[in-house]
Design a protein around this motif. Structure first.
Motif, PDB file in Angstrom:
ATOM      1  N   SER A  85     -10.479  31.039  15.934  1.00 35.36           N
ATOM      2  CA  SER A  85      -9.648  30.705  14.775  1.00 35.36           C
ATOM      3  C   SER A  85      -9.202  29.254  14.770  1.00 35.36           C
TER       4      SER A  85
ATOM      5  N   TYR B 254     -11.266  38.694  17.723  1.00 34.62           N
ATOM      6  CA  TYR B 254     -10.117  38.209  16.955  1.00 34.62           C
ATOM      7  C   TYR B 254      -9.878  39.231  15.850  1.00 34.62           C
TER       8      TYR B 254
ATOM      9  N   ASP C 275      -8.214  36.650  10.956  1.00 32.34           N
ATOM     10  CA  ASP C 275      -7.873  35.448  11.724  1.00 32.34           C
ATOM     11  C   ASP C 275      -8.738  34.234  11.403  1.00 32.34           C
TER      12      ASP C 275
END
Length: 230
Positions: A104, A27, A31
């Motif tokens: 996330s 990610y 995030d």
């Protein structure tokens, strides 16, 4: 175990053994806000994790016969009592698994894992309380894990670089880093607060579901990316 120095310079690498890479974060660095800041991820991944990988590769650089998977390196180092190699190899592996253990937007466990949680703990909230208590009560640095032994679930913690992958028949499903550098910038010394918000907002149940399936023989568990040839 003292944390790695991030300032010392290692000599240039002339490798005869395997060379492991630093896996990218799954990610963006921003995030996971507000739980983890971009600053925390950039330092933790780009400095701490990277240093373990760099040191690992130097320790393997004159070992052309070293195992070609990081999992095998960790297990061999543990069996042979090579503490320096074990610490760096296991920390490289543990950190990569930790990044995969977060996303996330968290969800809830599903399918077979949800049933196993109900059997072992009552429900996912009770499991969360057990996980948080295990990590909060752990003395010193280390990791807290949700693991499967076959179809049975357990919550354990390991000290320093300790990793459940050295245990036969154990498959890790999730892990949270309880070394203080993992959360100090954003949560100061509040380990209980860190574990609570991690569990409620970041735990990657899609990943845990796949890992549990692998523990039952449905597919392969997550593995550290293969090294490049020396």
């Amino acid at each position: 175990m003292a944390d790695q120095s991030l300032s010392a310079t290692l000599p240039p690498l002339a490798a005869a053994g395997p060379v492991f890479g630093l896996p990218p974060l799954p990610y963006g660095a921003g995030d996971l806000k507000p739980v983890l800041s971009a600053e925390t991820l950039q330092i933790h991944h780009g400095k701490h994790h990277a240093r373990y990988v760099e040191t690992l590769n130097h320790l393997l650089s004159d070992r052309p016969d070293a195992p070609r998977t990081l999992e095998a390196v960790v297990r061999a180092a543990q069996a042979d009592g090579e503490r320096g190699l074990f610490n760096n190899a296991a920390q490289a592996w543990n950190h990569a698994f930790f990044w995969e253990s977060m996303r996330s937007k968290t969800s809830r466990p599903g399918g077979l894992l949800a049933g196993a949680i109900a059997s072992a703990f009552g429900d996912v909230d009770a499991l969360g309380r057990r996980f948080i208590a295990e990590g909060t009560g752990h003395f010193g640095s280390g990791w807290v894990w949700l693991v499967a032994r076959g179809d049975a679930l357990d919550v354990i913690s390991t000290h320093d670089a300790g990793s459940p992958i050295v245990e036969e028949g154990v498959t890790p499903l999730l892990s949270c880093d309880i070394w203080e550098h993992a959360y100090y910038i954003d949560h100061r010394q509040d380990r209980a607060g860190w574990l609570t918000i991690w569990w409620s907002m970041l735990a990657n149940w899609h990943f845990a579901d796949r890992q549990y399936g692998a523990a039952l023989g449905h597919g392969e568990p997550w593995r550290y990316p293969a090294p490049r040839a020396a």
